[in-house]
Design an enzyme around this catalytic site. Structure first.
Site, mmCIF file in Angstrom:
data_model
loop_
_atom_site.group_PDB
_atom_site.id
_atom_site.type_symbol
_atom_site.label_atom_id
_atom_site.label_comp_id
_atom_site.label_asym_id
_atom_site.label_seq_id
_atom_site.Cartn_x
_atom_site.Cartn_y
_atom_site.Cartn_z
ATOM 1 N N GLU A 1 7.446 0.728 5.137
ATOM 2 C CA GLU A 1 6.819 -0.263 6.009
ATOM 3 C C GLU A 1 6.976 -1.648 5.389
ATOM 4 O O GLU A 1 6.921 -1.798 4.167
ATOM 5 C CB GLU A 1 5.322 0.083 6.145
ATOM 6 C CG GLU A 1 4.540 -0.854 7.051
ATOM 7 C CD GLU A 1 3.068 -0.448 7.188
ATOM 8 O OE1 GLU A 1 2.702 0.683 6.793
ATOM 9 O OE2 GLU A 1 2.277 -1.280 7.667
ATOM 10 N N GLU B 1 -8.316 4.780 9.875
ATOM 11 C CA GLU B 1 -7.822 4.560 8.526
ATOM 12 C C GLU B 1 -8.843 3.864 7.650
ATOM 13 O O GLU B 1 -9.747 3.170 8.134
ATOM 14 C CB GLU B 1 -6.549 3.724 8.563
ATOM 15 C CG GLU B 1 -6.729 2.374 9.219
ATOM 16 C CD GLU B 1 -5.493 1.490 9.063
ATOM 17 O OE1 GLU B 1 -4.572 1.624 9.877
ATOM 18 O OE2 GLU B 1 -5.486 0.661 8.135
ATOM 19 N N HIS C 1 0.822 -1.215 0.000
ATOM 20 C CA HIS C 1 0.000 0.000 0.000
ATOM 21 C C HIS C 1 0.847 1.252 0.000
ATOM 22 O O HIS C 1 2.054 1.218 0.257
ATOM 23 C CB HIS C 1 -0.976 0.016 1.194
ATOM 24 C CG HIS C 1 -0.350 0.074 2.551
ATOM 25 N ND1 HIS C 1 -0.084 -1.057 3.305
ATOM 26 C CD2 HIS C 1 0.062 1.119 3.311
ATOM 27 C CE1 HIS C 1 0.439 -0.703 4.466
ATOM 28 N NE2 HIS C 1 0.553 0.626 4.494
ATOM 29 N N GLN D 1 -3.892 3.579 1.542
ATOM 30 C CA GLN D 1 -4.271 3.597 2.960
ATOM 31 C C GLN D 1 -4.395 5.065 3.387
ATOM 32 O O GLN D 1 -3.391 5.780 3.445
ATOM 33 C CB GLN D 1 -3.189 2.901 3.793
ATOM 34 C CG GLN D 1 -3.479 2.845 5.278
ATOM 35 C CD GLN D 1 -2.282 2.308 6.058
ATOM 36 O OE1 GLN D 1 -1.166 2.763 5.883
ATOM 37 N NE2 GLN D 1 -2.534 1.323 6.911
ATOM 38 N N HIS E 1 3.961 7.178 3.771
ATOM 39 C CA HIS E 1 4.898 6.050 3.709
ATOM 40 C C HIS E 1 4.561 5.126 2.548
ATOM 41 O O HIS E 1 3.489 5.218 1.952
ATOM 42 C CB HIS E 1 4.907 5.266 5.028
ATOM 43 C CG HIS E 1 3.627 4.535 5.338
ATOM 44 N ND1 HIS E 1 2.586 5.117 6.031
ATOM 45 C CD2 HIS E 1 3.213 3.280 5.048
ATOM 46 C CE1 HIS E 1 1.602 4.235 6.159
ATOM 47 N NE2 HIS E 1 1.952 3.115 5.563
#
Lengths: 142, 142
Positions: free
Chosen positions: B134, B43, B7, B60, B84
């Site tokens: 991530e 989220e 994502h 996301q 991110h």
């Protein structure tokens, strides 16, 4: 219709060093490199995965060719990092028209030349929740 | 091994408004919503495409739960935009270990709880060409 995340565009100061980082850290490899004079960049595409529309998702590493490149200006303001997000579509002209119809501004009146001979347009980051957004129609995959 | 772009994490001030923007502009739809107290966010996951490792790629959207949330601090400094990039892997512990072995710092010693009950870790943006990165191991897809 948008059918995939085509790539994440990443601004870097030194393309060779960035390629080396992604190879060493994640085991990614260079799928394609080119110079795009119109966009003022030299770039490398690292293929991460295939997508269920028959295309792929890439990281696109972008080094400015000169100080007037938009990537050079981005690096001055922000340093290295994510420059844009690109969505894949089978028809960039129709998709751009549909999106500008919702009130989002496109940067070009007609699509321009992108990576792999693709046709691309950009959507204005101020109209896209702060994200410079690219639309990509790739003749390779569609 | 990293097998997909899982994502793109996007910081937003108003989750409902951001969802409405992505629905209206691109026709994307909400696949999942949750509150993650540990990460200090509420989220929404918008599914964009399937990937050839059996997973998916999402956007996301992240709204801070409170002023101490890392997303609140990001919004203060940068405004809305890409927060991110997340890569999917079948084994977040082994992948984190392999990557920290190359000299990149992880933010957590042990994986934490991510979206859909996934296990996640983050890599330090200063070690990752300016990108907060991530790693995601998703029990749903793998």
């Amino acid at each position: 219709m948008i059918t995939r995340v085509d790539h994440i565009g990443i601004a870097c100061r030194d393309l060779a060093a960035s390629i080396a980082f992604y190879e060493r850290t994640y085991g990614f490899s260079v799928f394609h490199q080119e110079v795009n004079e119109q966009q003022g960049v030299k770039e490398a595409m690292l293929r991460i995965n295939g997508t269920d529309d028959g295309g792929s998702t890439y990281l696109q590493l972008l080094e400015p060719l000169h100080a007037e490149s938009p990537i050079a200006k981005f690096l001055e303001r922000n340093g290295e990092g994510v420059h844009h997000v690109a969505f894949g579509t089978a028809d960039v002209v129709a998709e751009t028209e549909a999106i500008t119809g919702t009130g989002v501004r496109a940067l070009y009146e007609q699509p321009r030349h992108g990576t792999f001979g693709s046709s691309i347009n950009f959507l204005h980051p101020k109209d896209c929740q702060g994200i410079l957004t690219e639309l990509v129609q790739s003749p390779v995959h569609e």
